[in-house]
Design a protein around this motif. Structure first.
Motif, PDB file in Angstrom:
ATOM      1  N   ARG A 210     -18.836  12.146   9.780  1.00 11.08           N
ATOM      2  CA  ARG A 210     -17.596  12.786   9.331  1.00 11.08           C
ATOM      3  C   ARG A 210     -17.453  14.167   9.960  1.00 11.08           C
ATOM      4  O   ARG A 210     -16.357  14.576  10.354  1.00 11.08           O
ATOM      5  N   LYS A 211     -18.568  14.884  10.048  1.00 10.17           N
ATOM      6  CA  LYS A 211     -18.543  16.224  10.637  1.00 10.17           C
ATOM      7  C   LYS A 211     -18.141  16.155  12.113  1.00 10.17           C
ATOM      8  O   LYS A 211     -17.423  17.031  12.619  1.00 10.17           O
ATOM      9  N   ILE A 214     -14.360  15.893  12.245  1.00  7.08           N
ATOM     10  CA  ILE A 214     -13.726  17.158  11.864  1.00  7.08           C
ATOM     11  C   ILE A 214     -13.861  18.183  12.985  1.00  7.08           C
ATOM     12  O   ILE A 214     -12.908  18.898  13.316  1.00  7.08           O
ATOM     13  N   ASP A 215     -15.051  18.259  13.577  1.00  4.97           N
ATOM     14  CA  ASP A 215     -15.263  19.206  14.678  1.00  4.97           C
ATOM     15  C   ASP A 215     -14.380  18.869  15.872  1.00  4.97           C
ATOM     16  O   ASP A 215     -13.842  19.768  16.538  1.00  4.97           O
ATOM     17  N   CYS A 217     -11.507  17.337  15.709  1.00  2.59           N
ATOM     18  CA  CYS A 217     -10.132  17.676  15.310  1.00  2.59           C
ATOM     19  C   CYS A 217      -9.855  19.159  15.523  1.00  2.59           C
ATOM     20  O   CYS A 217      -8.765  19.539  15.968  1.00  2.59           O
ATOM     21  N   LYS A 218     -10.839  19.996  15.212  1.00  3.91           N
ATOM     22  CA  LYS A 218     -10.644  21.446  15.315  1.00  3.91           C
ATOM     23  C   LYS A 218     -10.451  21.923  16.752  1.00  3.91           C
ATOM     24  O   LYS A 218      -9.988  23.042  16.968  1.00  3.91           O
ATOM     25  N   GLY A 230      -9.167  23.871   8.381  1.00  7.27           N
ATOM     26  CA  GLY A 230     -10.135  23.075   7.614  1.00  7.27           C
ATOM     27  C   GLY A 230      -9.504  21.926   6.851  1.00  7.27           C
ATOM     28  O   GLY A 230      -9.879  20.764   7.034  1.00  7.27           O
ATOM     29  N   CYS A 233      -7.945  19.214   9.125  1.00  7.49           N
ATOM     30  CA  CYS A 233      -8.878  18.321   9.808  1.00  7.49           C
ATOM     31  C   CYS A 233      -9.590  17.385   8.836  1.00  7.49           C
ATOM     32  O   CYS A 233      -9.934  16.252   9.201  1.00  7.49           O
ATOM     33  N   VAL A 234      -9.807  17.824   7.605  1.00  7.97           N
ATOM     34  CA  VAL A 234     -10.380  16.924   6.594  1.00  7.97           C
ATOM     35  C   VAL A 234      -9.400  15.787   6.314  1.00  7.97           C
ATOM     36  O   VAL A 234      -9.797  14.626   6.175  1.00  7.97           O
ATOM     37  N   SER A 237      -9.560  13.364   9.171  1.00  2.78           N
ATOM     38  CA  SER A 237     -10.805  12.606   9.064  1.00  2.78           C
ATOM     39  C   SER A 237     -10.695  11.512   8.005  1.00  2.78           C
ATOM     40  O   SER A 237     -11.122  10.370   8.221  1.00  2.78           O
TER      41      SER A 237
END
Length: 413
Positions: A210-211, A214-215, A217-218, A230, A233-234, A237
């Motif tokens: 999941r991380k 998210i990373d 996406c950022k 934040g 992007c969550v 995800s």
């Protein structure tokens, strides 16, 4: 009378029975739905340990998403049979918390039957450590150690609370090492292991996976324009996890993954309120640029708000004014008419619309607007006439001349 009493008694018993089964079913009805005991992937192994020997038992591969497991160890004398299986016991306990909180059903985790023999055991998540245990008896690297010989035992292991499993995180390598404490006779050991599978993690979306999403996406151009990406992007995800398993997402072509980020990004941009924060930031930037005379970049900022589809009436007014001050009168008229559709009662829009008509050579339409609103205030402290005079002064400083400025001012006197 006796027959009637019997009937009444049977009726009462039926009601009591119904209530009993109702209350029994409540824990199952309201049990958490985050996962399930996977009886199909449970492990039951019966082995014989020679006197004074140590052996290893590897549990079968556990399903993706296993976050808890319950195991039961039972030593049986010759010809003894298990009273009930661990799987059947767990049917009465809908989730791991029932065990950790001391549920009444948890007492049955330990066999009602066991022999007189006893053994010590240790659990390992690494084959090398497990093999070393068989050879040397060392348990320093074990996940769990039972040094006191037992004839039966049952415990719950959690990936969040077991230090060994937490650091390793590999449930596919779990080894049980047993050491017989019978110095003469062989021992029969029954090992049962049942996994608890988390629905979400069963799709392969571990914390690390999941991380990663998210990373990634950022790093997108849209996220980098946000002060805080934040929540956005969550959201992206979560939508990817809902549509794909981790393996499915990994198998997508690069172009397909990029499209997924883009499509879900558009949805989350509005759902999370990121668009509001994004637009607010653009307004502030445009205002600063306009004060410095950099109207070209300010116009680009305001157009971004319009194109996002979340523009407010005053955004059209601001953009319309920037077009006027840069002598783009046709664009100003068009955008201010859009603003009027958003809020026809906003007098600042009406005033700039009058300017746009005037500068586009439509004195008649400009005059009509001025006559309609000349006796009103555009703000709580600024009159229509005062604001008109200020705007005409600003236009002239920007090199905008029009012979009808004075005619309009005379109307407002």
């Amino acid at each position: 009378m006796f027959a009637i009493s019997i009937i009444r008694m049977l009726s009462m018993l039926n009601k009591i029975s119904s209530l009993f089964f109702f209350f029994i079913s409540i824990p199952l009805l309201f049990a958490q739905k985050d996962g399930y005991w996977d009886k199909d992937r449970s492990t039951t192994k019966e082995v014989v340990v020679s006197a004074r020997e140590r052996i290893l038992i590897q549990i079968d591969d556990l399903p993706t998403g296993t976050t808890e497991l319950i195991y039961r160890i039972t030593l049986l004398d010759k010809n003894q049979q298990m009273a009930n299986s661990l799987v059947s016991v767990l049917k009465a306990i809908p989730d791991p918390t029932g065990i950790s909180q001391g549920s009444a059903g948890a007492i049955f985790l330990v066999s009602k039957i066991s022999g007189d023999d006893k053994c010590k055991y240790a659990i390992f998540s690494n084959l090398d450590d497990a093999a070393n245990y068989v050879e040397t008896g060392k348990t320093q690297s074990a996940c769990w150690v039972q040094n006191e010989p037992v004839s039966k035992d049952a415990k719950r292991l959690s990936i969040d609370k077991s230090a060994c499993l937490k650091s390793n995180g590999n449930w596919n390598e779990l080894w049980f090492g047993f050491e017989s404490k019978n110095w003469i006779m062989n021992q029969k050991i029954v090992l049962e292991v049942v996994p608890w599978v988390d629905y979400k993690l069963s799709r392969g979306w571990t914390k690390e996976n999941r991380k990663t999403i998210i990373d990634q996406c950022k790093t997108s151009s849209l996220a980098q324009k946000m002060n805080n990406s934040g929540d956005f992007c969550v959201c992206v995800s979560d939508k990817i996890q809902a549509k794909y398993t981790f393996k499915e997402f990994q198998k997508l072509l690069t172009e397909e993954r990029n499209k997924a980020f883009k499509d879900f990004g558009v949805l989350c941009f509005n759902e999370t309120g990121a668009s509001n924060a994004f637009n607010s930031n653009l307004r502030s930037q445009a205002g600063v640029l306009a004060k410095k005379g950099n109207y070209g970049t300010a116009i680009a900022k305001m157009n971004s708000i319009i194109n996002n589809g979340k523009a407010e009436a005053m955004d059209y007014n601001t953009l319309g004014y920037y077009y006027l001050i840069t002598k783009q009168y046709g664009k100003a008229l068009k955008i201010l008419q859009e603003g009027e559709k958003q809020d026809a009662t906003e007098l600042l829009i009406q005033l700039n619309l009058a300017h746009a008509y005037l500068l586009n050579g439509n004195y008649k339409s400009a005059k009509a607007i001025h006559k309609t609103y000349s006796n009103q205030n555009v703000t709580d402290s600024l009159s229509w006439a005062q604001k008109t005079k200020l705007d005409f002064d600003a236009f002239q400083k920007a090199g905008i001349q029009n012979e009808d400025f004075n005619a309009i001012l005379k109307i407002l006197e």
